[in-house]
Design a protein around this motif. Structure first.
Motif, mmCIF file in Angstrom:
data_model
loop_
_atom_site.group_PDB
_atom_site.id
_atom_site.type_symbol
_atom_site.label_atom_id
_atom_site.label_comp_id
_atom_site.label_asym_id
_atom_site.label_seq_id
_atom_site.Cartn_x
_atom_site.Cartn_y
_atom_site.Cartn_z
ATOM 1 N N ASN A 121 11.830 26.337 -59.554
ATOM 2 C CA ASN A 121 10.657 25.894 -60.306
ATOM 3 C C ASN A 121 9.624 27.004 -60.396
ATOM 4 O O ASN A 121 9.062 27.431 -59.391
ATOM 5 N N ARG B 115 6.610 27.125 -61.854
ATOM 6 C CA ARG B 115 5.188 26.837 -61.637
ATOM 7 C C ARG B 115 4.848 26.676 -60.164
ATOM 8 O O ARG B 115 3.828 27.158 -59.687
ATOM 9 N N PHE C 96 5.224 16.525 -59.899
ATOM 10 C CA PHE C 96 6.349 16.949 -60.750
ATOM 11 C C PHE C 96 7.499 15.965 -60.680
ATOM 12 O O PHE C 96 8.161 15.690 -61.672
ATOM 13 N N ALA D 228 6.664 13.037 -62.651
ATOM 14 C CA ALA D 228 6.784 13.369 -64.073
ATOM 15 C C ALA D 228 8.230 13.636 -64.474
ATOM 16 O O ALA D 228 8.527 13.810 -65.649
ATOM 17 N N GLY D 229 9.131 13.748 -63.464
ATOM 18 C CA GLY D 229 10.552 13.927 -63.757
ATOM 19 C C GLY D 229 10.960 15.366 -64.011
ATOM 20 O O GLY D 229 12.068 15.637 -64.454
ATOM 21 N N THR D 230 10.087 16.373 -63.708
ATOM 22 C CA THR D 230 10.473 17.778 -63.926
ATOM 23 C C THR D 230 11.045 18.429 -62.671
ATOM 24 O O THR D 230 11.396 19.594 -62.661
ATOM 25 N N LEU D 231 11.097 17.670 -61.548
ATOM 26 C CA LEU D 231 11.615 18.248 -60.299
ATOM 27 C C LEU D 231 12.366 17.165 -59.545
ATOM 28 O O LEU D 231 11.962 15.998 -59.553
ATOM 29 N N THR D 232 13.497 17.561 -58.890
ATOM 30 C CA THR D 232 14.239 16.571 -58.105
ATOM 31 C C THR D 232 13.773 16.620 -56.659
ATOM 32 O O THR D 232 13.198 17.627 -56.208
#
Ligand SMILES: Nc1ncnc2c1ncn2[C@@H]1O[C@H](COP(=O)(O)OP(=O)(O)O)[C@@H](O)[C@H]1O
Ligand SMILES: [Mg+2]
Length: 581
Positions: free
Chosen positions: A153, A155, A262, A265-269
């Motif tokens: 990731n 960011r 995140f 928001a579903g951008t990271l597991t």
């Protein structure tokens, strides 16, 4: 300097290369493991797929095992490379010191050389091992973790960058303040070692002068000073830890905060977040280790310099290209010789000495302390080289001879002579390795050493302690003379070598010389008129210049210095033991 030091790695080049290579593999495995963990969580546990859990679990085990093996191998190679390197360094230094001439030795103190061969080499050894292991591991770990974070990731990784910047600044601050302190620590170490060396080797004198208290205080002061410096350095270094913790926890909080956002928001597991946590830890650890390596390297830099200095020291005297190995006879010529010590005051010790001594002649040398008697005779066996003029033995310049051959045929009993730990016989055989017991006994008879040796219960097998501590001064001197006689030299030089022998025995020794080795040129330095007055000629030295060179009778008439010495010694009844002897 680096080249000199690197040369001594020798047969450990392979280990030196293999240690970081294995470390590299170890790091690689460690980096991959959190990645696999992420897969277990995301694809196995969260998806409820046990198959995947087993599969990735197995892979993880294999990685862990490889990492372990590589770690052990790297550790072993690093250890063998560094200890082997230290061994090579010590060997090389020792061999180099053996080649030193007197003038080279003047430059270093004994304590200095001992410290260099022990403490300094150990420092370098530790630093070397550290560099092989950690200096290859930490940057690699840092880099790989960073890359992995960015892969996971971008960011969130920016958080680390910020953290790294903070930490880097803090480390820089600490380092720039501790390094000078460490430098100081090392120079103080030298002082401490020198004082230990001096006092332990001179312990008898310290006791004789009842200086124990004074020496104790002096040492405590030096030790305390060192202690204070260490505390100062270490307390600065201690800041390292809290700062590190602050940054790590700060990172974790930020990671948790932003990571949670995140994930929602579903951008990271979840798995990826777990891996990020591991990478944070390893990054910070690497940084910490890197800072330690810096300290270590700077601490050992001083040692490395000191070791290189010993190795790079050029022996002052070299054998000529076509050395002469045979000294023809015991003739000695000083042709307008001037001499000064390179590491001394720079002033000439001998001025324009012009002397010609015949083979088989006995020459007494007399003069005040510090007038250059020892310096003069040391030139004959080329312990030092002259500045101007030349010294010839057997008609040839001493610089034309093979040094070993010359010194075998010009035997010197030095003023500060020493015996080594070993039996009397072993000590005598320093003069001639394969001397038979009968030869040794004969030499001892000439040096009047037989009488006391035979009184020892173990005779010639009596054990001599280091430095000859268990024999008296006079006995030691006689053993040293016997050792020199075993060489059957063409020139024999006694530098105040019978000062601790009573006058009667002294006379007997000279008598034996006259009878047994008439062909040997004898130079006898003494403070006593009685030791030199029956010599063929007597040299009176004054402040590095020849004041007179003639027979006893003539000198009495022509030389005022000689007459003064003579009258002073006759009036006081010669020597205090004159009457006893
Ligand atoms: N190794 C040395 N390095 C520097 N100076 C020395 C050394 N040995 C002796 N000297 C100096 O040289 C001078 C002559 O010394 P030396 O020949 O030992 O005198 P002597 O044997 O007559 O007492 C002295 O001033 C002494 O301080
Ligand atoms: Mg002397």
């Amino acid at each position: 300097m680096l080249k000199t030091l690197a040369k001594e790695i020798r047969q450990y080049k392979k280990a030196t290369v293999l240690a970081p290579v294995f470390t590299g593999f170890e790091v690689l495995m460690e980096i991959l493991i959190p990645f696999v963990t992420a897969s277990i969580i995301d694809q196995g546990i969260e998806a409820g797929n046990m198959q995947k859990v087993y599969l990735y679990g197995g892979i993880m085990l294999i990685f862990a095992f490889i990492s372990l093996i590589c770690g052990v191998a790297a550790g072993r190679y690093a250890a063998s490379a560094s200890t082997g390197y230290a061994c090579n360094l010590r060997d090389a230094m020792y061999a180099r010191v053996q080649q030193y001439s007197f003038s080279n030795i003047d430059k270093y103190s004994t304590a200095g050389l001992v410290t260099r061969m022990t403490t300094d080499v150990t420092n370098l050894q530790n630093a070397y091992q550290m560099i092989l292991r950690i200096a290859s591991r930490a940057p690699l770990m840092l880099l790989c973790s960073m890359v992995m974070c960015f892969v996971i990731n971008v960011r969130l990784s920016l958080i680390f960058l910020a953290a790294l910047a903070v930490l880097g600044c803090a480390l820089f601050f600490i380092m720039t303040r501790t390094l000078p302190v460490f430098q100081e620590v090392f120079s103080k170490y030298d002082d401490l070692n020198a004082s230990v060396q001096e006092n332990v080797s001179g312990i008898r004198v310290v006791k004789a002068f009842v200086r124990e208290d004074y020496e104790n205080k002096k040492f405590s002061k030096a030790a305390e000073q060192l202690c204070r410096l260490f505390i100062k350095a270490e307390s600065l270094l201690a800041l390292n830890n809290p700062i590190m913790m602050l940054v790590i926890y700060g990172c974790i909080i930020c990671l948790s905060w932003f990571g949670a956002h995140f994930i929602v928001a579903g951008t990271l597991t979840t798995g990826n977040l777990t891996s990020l946590f591991s990478y944070v830890m390893s990054m910070m650890m690497s940084l910490m280790m890197l800072s330690m390596v810096f300290v270590m390297i700077s601490m050992s830099a001083a040692s490395a310099r000191r070791i290189a200095q010993v190795l790079e020291e050029k022996p002052d005297l070299a054998d000529p290209d076509q050395p002469v190995t045979e000294v023809e006879d015991g003739r000695i010529d000083f042709n307008h010789v001037s001499f000064s010590y390179k590491h001394g005051s720079g002033e000439a010790v001998l001025h324009n000495i012009d002397l010609h001594i015949l083979p088989g002649e006995t020459v007494g040398i007399i003069g005040g302390t510090g007038c250059g008697k020892s310096s003069l005779v040391n030139l004959v066996s080329r312990l030092y080289d002259v500045d101007e003029g030349s010294v010839c033995v057997g008609g040839r310049d001493v610089r034309e001879y093979d040094m070993e051959a010359l010194r075998n045929q010009v035997a010197v009993v030095l003023q500060k002579n020493v015996l080594f730990s070993g039996t009397i016989l072993e000590n005598l055989r320093w003069g001639k390795e394969d001397a038979s017991k009968e030869e040794c006994a004969e030499a001892c008879r000439q040096a009047c050493a037989d009488e006391f040796i035979e009184r020892f219960p173990e005779g010639y097998d009596t054990w001599i302690e280091q430095g000859g501590a268990n024999v008296s001064g006079g006995q030691k001197q006689r053993l040293c003379i016997a050792r020199a006689l075993l060489k059957k030299p063409k020139v024999l030089i006694l530098d105040d070598s019978t000062s601790a022998v009573d006058t009667a025995t002294d006379g007997k020794i000279r008598e034996a010389f006259a009878k047994k080795i008439p062909g040997t040129t004898k130079l006898i330095i003494s403070q006593r008129i009685s030791s030199v007055q029956d010599a063929d000629r007597i040299l009176v030295l004054e402040e590095g210049k020849v004041s007179g060179f003639d027979t006893h009778e003539k000198l009495l008439k022509t030389n005022s210095i000689y007459r003064e010495i003579y009258e002073a010694q006759i009036k006081s009844g010669g020597d205090f033991d004159e009457k006893a002897g």
